[in-house]
Design a protein around this motif. Structure first.
Motif, mmCIF file in Angstrom:
data_model
loop_
_atom_site.group_PDB
_atom_site.id
_atom_site.type_symbol
_atom_site.label_atom_id
_atom_site.label_comp_id
_atom_site.label_asym_id
_atom_site.label_seq_id
_atom_site.Cartn_x
_atom_site.Cartn_y
_atom_site.Cartn_z
ATOM 1 N N MET A 211 0.838 -1.186 0.000
ATOM 2 C CA MET A 211 0.000 0.000 0.000
ATOM 3 C C MET A 211 0.879 1.245 0.000
ATOM 4 O O MET A 211 2.083 1.164 0.233
ATOM 5 N N ASN A 212 0.268 2.392 -0.262
ATOM 6 C CA ASN A 212 0.989 3.667 -0.284
ATOM 7 C C ASN A 212 2.215 3.600 -1.197
ATOM 8 O O ASN A 212 3.334 3.929 -0.808
ATOM 9 N N LEU A 213 1.973 3.155 -2.413
ATOM 10 C CA LEU A 213 3.079 3.002 -3.356
ATOM 11 C C LEU A 213 3.744 4.339 -3.687
ATOM 12 O O LEU A 213 4.949 4.382 -3.910
ATOM 13 N N CYS B 132 -10.081 3.041 -7.350
ATOM 14 C CA CYS B 132 -8.852 3.493 -6.715
ATOM 15 C C CYS B 132 -8.026 4.247 -7.746
ATOM 16 O O CYS B 132 -8.362 4.275 -8.937
ATOM 17 N N ARG B 133 -6.942 4.871 -7.299
ATOM 18 C CA ARG B 133 -6.154 5.753 -8.154
ATOM 19 C C ARG B 133 -4.748 5.209 -8.341
ATOM 20 O O ARG B 133 -4.102 4.770 -7.386
ATOM 21 N N ASP B 134 -4.304 5.257 -9.592
ATOM 22 C CA ASP B 134 -2.913 4.900 -9.904
ATOM 23 C C ASP B 134 -1.994 5.892 -9.194
ATOM 24 O O ASP B 134 -2.251 7.097 -9.160
ATOM 25 N N MET B 135 -0.901 5.384 -8.629
ATOM 26 C CA MET B 135 0.016 6.264 -7.898
ATOM 27 C C MET B 135 0.611 7.346 -8.795
ATOM 28 O O MET B 135 1.017 8.410 -8.324
ATOM 29 N N ARG B 136 0.650 7.108 -10.099
ATOM 30 C CA ARG B 136 1.225 8.097 -11.019
ATOM 31 C C ARG B 136 0.219 9.178 -11.394
ATOM 32 O O ARG B 136 0.603 10.218 -11.921
ATOM 33 N N HIS B 137 -1.052 8.911 -11.132
ATOM 34 C CA HIS B 137 -2.075 9.862 -11.521
ATOM 35 C C HIS B 137 -2.291 10.905 -10.434
ATOM 36 O O HIS B 137 -2.245 10.593 -9.243
ATOM 37 N N PRO B 138 -2.555 12.142 -10.810
ATOM 38 C CA PRO B 138 -2.865 13.173 -9.815
ATOM 39 C C PRO B 138 -4.244 12.935 -9.215
ATOM 40 O O PRO B 138 -5.098 12.274 -9.804
ATOM 41 N N CYS C 214 -4.293 2.643 -5.435
ATOM 42 C CA CYS C 214 -4.446 1.218 -5.701
ATOM 43 C C CYS C 214 -3.257 0.450 -5.125
ATOM 44 O O CYS C 214 -2.107 0.876 -5.268
ATOM 45 N N PRO C 215 -3.520 -0.703 -4.482
ATOM 46 C CA PRO C 215 -2.410 -1.561 -4.043
ATOM 47 C C PRO C 215 -1.759 -2.241 -5.241
ATOM 48 O O PRO C 215 -2.277 -2.208 -6.360
ATOM 49 N N LEU C 216 -0.628 -2.856 -4.991
ATOM 50 C CA LEU C 216 0.144 -3.463 -6.083
ATOM 51 C C LEU C 216 -0.648 -4.532 -6.832
ATOM 52 O O LEU C 216 -0.565 -4.635 -8.059
#
Length: 511
Positions: free
Chosen positions: A171-173, A333-339, A347-349
């Protein structure tokens, strides 16, 4: 005095006692007494027809519509008038055709593009964002996490163990990537801007569609300016891509992805950036284009629309935000790369394999298009890229002594890049209306003058003629109806008070 006259006088005297006198006169007596005899209906219609012809002829002689006087002159031979009818009719038809074409052209809202090169004394330097092709450093992540990231590589053809991903869920990528990625302090070996030294402090960290990246001169409130063109007045960076830290991820190449863009505009490095490879010196020549489009009703139908994650509106950014929204709605959920907002779950892995990557592939496969209008004001940084083999052999020996690195290590990891303006100028491309209302007026006026020798006043002449003629006809028609009604009522009255002498017409006069 005759017996008949005596009898009539006696009848008149006899009826005076009742308060009503009956006077009878024959038609011949009416004519002899000077009283006007009412016109017959045929005479009235003939008179009206003659009056209308005279009115038309008078209008034809006085109008500014050329050729009409030959049509309305009833003294001319019939054939000559017919020829002029054909001429005037043909010119009028061609006039109406020309006017209709002009009106249709006007409502098509055609535009012309004006291109102008503007030379200036100074020009704002663009924001420069670069990302390492590798996101996760091998030395910073545990082996089990490396295997999980490797399974998400699009080039990976082996089956993916979803249970394994879930058991090694992370989590928290985003927070983890900030600590476990390539740091600007390690990658930036040398930096100069306009021959002055710069450092990692001049770069800001930013998440893009490519991952974690670094931007130079991206603050809209504090923009650097260039006063001279050429590669010596450039941003120069010597970068170590740290290829020994690469792992299998989303990208299989080595180097950096670089994008030149305006300040305040979210960089789409993955979609629009250029690749810069180690082992080469890359020269990036920049030219500015400013594009000004027109709003509705013109075809470009531009917009000054606002975006959620960018100060500047562009079509790719509009589509990018639609894609983000589509993926978030599907995966919750949101991609870590997306604002996004902080309260939106990342999103988790495991979800990258089960939802995010399939959703993005499905979005691209269906080629979903959204109504993203072109911007009214767009600044484009055009880049022209050239390469040179780096380092040269004469410089390589010096680098190996200074850095204690081998030749192979330098060629695999180090690159030089220069971003500079080719000229202190910008190209302005502006849409302007090519057929405005004044052009429509000119076209219609030209057709009228060329074909019928008329002007706008001529139209009012025709309007005046039509209104006056119609009003006159209506008044006369009403008068004729009134006379007909009086005549009918007179006949009925005579029928009720008729005498044995059918040649007499009684008139009742109140005493």
């Amino acid at each position: 005095m005759s017996d008949k006259q005596t009898q009539r006088n006696m009848e008149q005297v006899t009826r005076q006692g009742t308060g009503l006198a009956i006077i009878t006169e024959s038609p011949s007596e009416m004519a002899g007494s000077g009283r006007k005899t009412p016109r017959t209906e045929q005479e009235t219609e003939e008179r009206e027809c003659t009056s209308l012809k005279e009115h038309i002829a008078k209008f034809g002689d006085g109008t500014t519509f050329h050729g009409v006087r030959f049509v309305t002159d009833y003294k001319l031979h019939f054939l000559r008038r017919l020829v002029w009818v054909c001429i005037v009719g043909g010119m009028t038809g061609y006039l109406l055709y020309g006017i209709s074409i002009s009106i249709m052209t006007y409502y098509q809202r055609p535009v012309s593009s004006v291109v102008k090169i503007n030379y200036v004394r100074e020009i704002p330097f663009p924001a420069v964002t670069f990302c390492n092709y590798n996101q996760w450093k091998k030395s910073q992540v545990p082996p089990d996490f490396l295997d999980a990231v490797r399974s998400l590589n699009p080039a990976n053809k082996s089956p993916v163990d979803v249970e394994y991903l879930k058991s090694h869920n992370v989590m928290n990528l985003r927070d983890r990537l900030i600590n476990d990625t390539h740091q600007i302090e390690d990658m930036l070996l040398e930096c100069t801007f306009k021959a002055a030294n710069c450092s990692a402090d001049n770069f800001t960290r930013i998440f893009t569609d490519f991952g974690l990246c670094y931007s130079f001169n991206d603050d809209p409130e504090d923009v650097y300016y260039i006063h001279q063109s050429g590669s010596h007045n450039a941003l120069f960076m010597k970068i170590n891509v740290e290829q020994q830290e690469y792992i299998f991820g989303e990208n299989n190449a080595a180097g950096i992805k670089l994008l030149v863009h305006p300040q305040g505009q979210r960089p789409l490095v993955k979609e629009l950036g250029i690749a810069v490879s180690p082992g080469y010196e890359t020269l990036v020549g920049v030219q500015i284009k400013q594009v000004l489009n027109l709003k509705e009703p013109y075809e470009s139908n531009c917009t000054d629309g606002d975006l959620r994650f960018s100060n500047n509106y562009t079509v790719p950014l509009c589509q990018y935000e639609h894609r983000i929204k589509n993926i978030q709605e599907r995966c919750s959920c949101r991609d870590m790369r997306h604002p996004g907002d902080k309260d939106e779950d990342e999103c988790p892995l495991s979800k990258y394999y089960t939802c995010l990557l399939p959703a993005e592939a499905n979005f691209a496969a269906k080629d979903k298009s959204y109504d993203c209008q072109v911007p009214c004001n767009l600044t484009i940084y055009d880049t022209r890229v050239s390469f040179a083999y780096y380092p040269g052999q004469h410089h390589l020996d010096e680098l190996t002594r200074m850095t204690n690195r081998t030749e192979s290590d330098i060629r695999k990891n180090v690159l030089d890049v220069r971003i500079y303006f080719e000229e202190l100028s910008f190209q302005k491309i502006q849409e302007i209306p090519s057929y405005e209302f004044t052009s429509l007026q000119s076209s219609i006026g030209g057709y009228m003058g060329l074909l019928i020798g008329a002007s706008l006043i001529t139209m009012f002449e025709f309007l005046d003629f039509i209104l006056v003629t119609t009003a006159t006809y209506l008044m006369k028609n009403r008068e004729v109806k009134r006379l007909k009604g009086n005549r009918v009522r007179g006949k009925e009255d005579r029928h009720e008070g008729s005498t044995t002498n059918t040649e007499e017409r009684p008139y009742f006069i109140q005493k």
